[in-house]
Design a protein around this motif. Structure first.
Motif, PDB file in Angstrom:
ATOM      1  N   GLY A  10       0.876  -1.173   0.000  1.00 44.40           N
ATOM      2  CA  GLY A  10       0.000   0.000   0.000  1.00 44.40           C
ATOM      3  C   GLY A  10       0.909   1.217   0.000  1.00 44.40           C
ATOM      4  O   GLY A  10       1.661   1.430   0.952  1.00 44.40           O
ATOM      5  N   ALA A  11       0.896   1.960  -1.110  1.00 46.48           N
ATOM      6  CA  ALA A  11       1.793   3.123  -1.223  1.00 46.48           C
ATOM      7  C   ALA A  11       0.981   4.414  -1.202  1.00 46.48           C
ATOM      8  O   ALA A  11       1.297   5.384  -1.869  1.00 46.48           O
ATOM      9  N   GLY A  12      -0.105   4.399  -0.419  1.00 48.59           N
ATOM     10  CA  GLY A  12      -0.968   5.581  -0.331  1.00 48.59           C
ATOM     11  C   GLY A  12      -0.449   6.583   0.678  1.00 48.59           C
ATOM     12  O   GLY A  12       0.776   6.759   0.818  1.00 48.59           O
ATOM     13  N   GLN A  13      -1.389   7.207   1.383  1.00 42.23           N
ATOM     14  CA  GLN A  13      -1.016   8.269   2.328  1.00 42.23           C
ATOM     15  C   GLN A  13      -0.156   7.735   3.472  1.00 42.23           C
ATOM     16  O   GLN A  13       0.878   8.311   3.795  1.00 42.23           O
ATOM     17  N   LEU A  32       8.231  -0.271  -1.616  1.00 39.94           N
ATOM     18  CA  LEU A  32       6.839   0.196  -1.615  1.00 39.94           C
ATOM     19  C   LEU A  32       6.083  -0.570  -2.693  1.00 39.94           C
ATOM     20  O   LEU A  32       6.451  -0.508  -3.866  1.00 39.94           O
ATOM     21  N   LEU A  33       5.045  -1.303  -2.301  1.00 41.91           N
ATOM     22  CA  LEU A  33       4.294  -2.098  -3.277  1.00 41.91           C
ATOM     23  C   LEU A  33       2.844  -1.631  -3.352  1.00 41.91           C
ATOM     24  O   LEU A  33       2.229  -1.365  -2.317  1.00 41.91           O
ATOM     25  N   ASP A  34       2.328  -1.518  -4.557  1.00 41.57           N
ATOM     26  CA  ASP A  34       0.903  -1.191  -4.738  1.00 41.57           C
ATOM     27  C   ASP A  34       0.370  -2.013  -5.907  1.00 41.57           C
ATOM     28  O   ASP A  34       1.119  -2.791  -6.534  1.00 41.57           O
ATOM     29  N   VAL A  79       1.253  -3.354   6.323  1.00 39.05           N
ATOM     30  CA  VAL A  79       0.164  -3.421   5.347  1.00 39.05           C
ATOM     31  C   VAL A  79      -0.849  -2.288   5.558  1.00 39.05           C
ATOM     32  O   VAL A  79      -1.488  -2.202   6.610  1.00 39.05           O
ATOM     33  N   THR A  80      -0.963  -1.446   4.539  1.00 39.79           N
ATOM     34  CA  THR A  80      -1.994  -0.391   4.545  1.00 39.79           C
ATOM     35  C   THR A  80      -2.892  -0.519   3.320  1.00 39.79           C
ATOM     36  O   THR A  80      -3.703   0.362   3.058  1.00 39.79           O
ATOM     37  N   ALA A  81      -2.741  -1.611   2.578  1.00 36.11           N
ATOM     38  CA  ALA A  81      -3.529  -1.793   1.354  1.00 36.11           C
ATOM     39  C   ALA A  81      -5.007  -1.789   1.705  1.00 36.11           C
ATOM     40  O   ALA A  81      -5.426  -2.432   2.662  1.00 36.11           O
ATOM     41  N   GLY A  82      -5.782  -1.048   0.923  1.00 37.63           N
ATOM     42  CA  GLY A  82      -7.213  -0.984   1.179  1.00 37.63           C
ATOM     43  C   GLY A  82      -7.734   0.410   0.962  1.00 37.63           C
ATOM     44  O   GLY A  82      -7.013   1.263   0.438  1.00 37.63           O
ATOM     45  N   VAL A  83      -8.979   0.626   1.352  1.00 33.19           N
ATOM     46  CA  VAL A  83      -9.535   1.981   1.221  1.00 33.19           C
ATOM     47  C   VAL A  83      -9.706   2.595   2.610  1.00 33.19           C
ATOM     48  O   VAL A  83      -9.983   1.886   3.564  1.00 33.19           O
ATOM     49  N   PRO A  84      -9.519   3.915   2.709  1.00 34.13           N
ATOM     50  CA  PRO A  84      -9.750   4.590   3.988  1.00 34.13           C
ATOM     51  C   PRO A  84     -11.193   5.110   4.071  1.00 34.13           C
ATOM     52  O   PRO A  84     -11.943   5.041   3.107  1.00 34.13           O
ATOM     53  N   ARG A  85     -11.519   5.682   5.234  1.00 33.70           N
ATOM     54  CA  ARG A  85     -12.868   6.223   5.448  1.00 33.70           C
ATOM     55  C   ARG A  85     -13.055   7.564   4.770  1.00 33.70           C
ATOM     56  O   ARG A  85     -12.108   8.307   4.561  1.00 33.70           O
ATOM     57  N   VAL A 120      -0.319  -4.940  10.540  1.00 34.74           N
ATOM     58  CA  VAL A 120      -1.475  -4.553   9.735  1.00 34.74           C
ATOM     59  C   VAL A 120      -2.041  -3.224  10.251  1.00 34.74           C
ATOM     60  O   VAL A 120      -2.149  -3.012  11.469  1.00 34.74           O
ATOM     61  N   ILE A 121      -2.357  -2.340   9.295  1.00 37.99           N
ATOM     62  CA  ILE A 121      -2.960  -1.046   9.654  1.00 37.99           C
ATOM     63  C   ILE A 121      -4.360  -0.917   9.034  1.00 37.99           C
ATOM     64  O   ILE A 121      -5.203  -0.172   9.507  1.00 37.99           O
ATOM     65  N   THR A 122      -4.606  -1.652   7.968  1.00 39.75           N
ATOM     66  CA  THR A 122      -5.877  -1.557   7.237  1.00 39.75           C
ATOM     67  C   THR A 122      -7.071  -1.761   8.177  1.00 39.75           C
ATOM     68  O   THR A 122      -7.074  -2.674   9.002  1.00 39.75           O
ATOM     69  N   MET A 146      -1.715  -2.517  14.292  1.00 37.35           N
ATOM     70  CA  MET A 146      -1.428  -1.192  14.849  1.00 37.35           C
ATOM     71  C   MET A 146      -2.743  -0.436  15.057  1.00 37.35           C
ATOM     72  O   MET A 146      -3.501  -0.262  14.122  1.00 37.35           O
ATOM     73  N   ALA A 147      -3.011  -0.053  16.275  1.00 38.99           N
ATOM     74  CA  ALA A 147      -4.144   0.822  16.578  1.00 38.99           C
ATOM     75  C   ALA A 147      -3.934   1.479  17.933  1.00 38.99           C
ATOM     76  O   ALA A 147      -4.020   2.688  18.073  1.00 38.99           O
ATOM     77  N   GLY A 148      -3.582   0.646  18.929  1.00 39.38           N
ATOM     78  CA  GLY A 148      -3.456   1.159  20.294  1.00 39.38           C
ATOM     79  C   GLY A 148      -2.373   2.213  20.439  1.00 39.38           C
ATOM     80  O   GLY A 148      -2.533   3.164  21.219  1.00 39.38           O
ATOM     81  N   SER A 232      -8.354   9.536   5.642  1.00 43.51           N
ATOM     82  CA  SER A 232      -8.197   9.527   7.097  1.00 43.51           C
ATOM     83  C   SER A 232      -6.766   9.883   7.491  1.00 43.51           C
ATOM     84  O   SER A 232      -5.919  10.144   6.641  1.00 43.51           O
ATOM     85  N   ALA A 233      -6.521   9.866   8.802  1.00 42.25           N
ATOM     86  CA  ALA A 233      -5.221  10.283   9.340  1.00 42.25           C
ATOM     87  C   ALA A 233      -4.091   9.442   8.748  1.00 42.25           C
ATOM     88  O   ALA A 233      -4.292   8.259   8.464  1.00 42.25           O
ATOM     89  N   PHE A 234      -2.930  10.054   8.570  1.00 44.49           N
ATOM     90  CA  PHE A 234      -1.808   9.243   8.086  1.00 44.49           C
ATOM     91  C   PHE A 234      -0.466   9.518   8.758  1.00 44.49           C
ATOM     92  O   PHE A 234       0.343   8.609   8.894  1.00 44.49           O
TER      93      PHE A 234
END
Ligand code: A3D
Length: 319
Positions: A10-13, A32-34, A79-85, A120-122, A146-148, A232-234
């Motif tokens: 995931g090479a987004g934000q 960086l992979l997308d 891993v951040t691959a996916g869509v954000p809110r 994982v962050i997605t 990752m969240a906490g 969303s936040a990055f």
């Protein structure tokens, strides 16, 4: 000693920010992979950051790709691959799209980076990290969410602002799922070791203010989505994941709140949820089971129930 290798799927934000921070901290070489349609973004960000390295004064190799073979030998995969809110969406609304993406990404990681520590962050986080562990079949100690760290960083920042003290002297704990049911723990959060309830007694703040900070922490993601409008936040999410990767790569054994797979702790078995863990070269080396009072336990159980529902939806979508 050869450099470590950090792969960012995931090479987004968030992916781009991770790439910059990992380089600045000289954690290793970065891939960086997308998806093929966004390979140019991965390559462009890789080249752009590489060109910043002489100015910033760090050495790190950068590769942009859409080919999973380039993940070979990765020590850490984030891993951040996916869509954000978008505004008005909850994290749970993302499950339909993101579960399919995590399944595909997990298969790539299983084949090409079998020894990696996977962060994982997605979103929705707790369900997506559980799915990642299932798809890869990796030891649960090597797959973490990752969240906490982010939620507690937000809590820490709000508290530091309220008390007008350094962020460095504020520690905060957030338990449970990464969603509206998260449990910011007031009793276990401190300023230089002084628990928040004592600070209320000392007149540093009021219970009402503390309650509103707790609520702002729970809504921290939505606050940023509402301001950005396009995603969303990055920055803070990337900084948080990098702290986890660094603890693993340098065997720092930091104690951090992460989504880890519980095996009976807190009365939960076989589910990923946010709890304090020790991260070292063995991955999640220890799950810390703190004592919860009746009110905290009730909030935690509510959060567990919400994550369980989401995991069921995920299982249907991912097939
Ligand atoms: P964004 O900037 O859209 O980047 C996501 C990237 O993933 C895009 O470049 C996509 O092309 C790419 N992508 C999509 N499908 C695939 C695939 N199959 N393989 C590889 N790459 C793919 O989003 P972002 O970076 O802002 O956010 C990424 C994710 O993190 C979202 O799901 C957010 O909801 C989540 N997030 C989580 C937190 C937590 O605290 C857990 C915080 C902030 C964002």
């Amino acid at each position: 000693m050869a450099r470590k290798k950090i792969a960012l799927v995931g090479a987004g934000q968030i992916g781009g920010t991770l790439a910059l921070l990992a380089g600045q901290k000289e954690l290793g070489d970065i891939v960086l992979l997308d998806i093929p349609d966004a390979e140019g973004v991965a390559k462009g960000k890789a080249l752009d950051i590489a060109e910043a390295s002489p100015v910033e004064g760090f050495d790190a190799g950068y590769t942009g790709t859409s080919n999973y073979a380039d993940l070979a030998g990765a020590d850490v995969v984030i891993v951040t691959a996916g869509v954000p809110r978008k505004p008005g969406m909850s994290r749970d609304d993302l499950v339909g799209i993101n579960a399919k993406i995590i399944k595909a990404v997990g298969e790539g990681i299983r084949t090409h980076a079998p020894n990696a520590f996977v962060i994982v962050i997605t979103n929705p986080l707790d369900a997506m990290v559980g799915l990642m562990q299932q798809v890869t079949g990796f030891d649960p100690a090597k797959v973490v969410g990752m969240a906490g760290v982010l939620d507690s960083a937000r809590f820490r920042w709000f508290l530091a602002e309220e008390f007008k003290v350094s962020v460095e002297d504020v520690t905060a704990f957030v338990l449970g799922g990464h969603g509206d049911t998260m449990v910011p723990s007031v009793r276990y959060s401190t300023v230089a070791g002084i628990p928040l309830p004592d600070l209320v007694k000392m007149g540093w703040t009021t219970q009402e203010k503390l309650d509103s900070i707790v609520q702002r922490t729970r809504d921290g993601g939505a606050e940023i989505v509402g301001l950005l409008k396009t995603g969303s936040a990055f920055y803070a999410p990337a900084a948080s994941a990098i702290a986890m990767a660094e603890s693993y790569l340098k065997d720092k054994k930091r104690v951090m709140p992460c989504a880890a797979r519980l095996t009976g702790q807190y009365g939960v078995d076989g589910l990923y949820i946010g709890v304090p863990v020790v991260i070292g070269s063995g991955g999640v080396e220890k799950i810390v089971e703190i004592e919860l009072n009746a009110e905290e336990k009730a909030m935690f159980d509510k959060s567990v129930a919400a994550v369980k529902t989401l995991v069921e939806v995920t299982a249907k979508v991912a097939g």
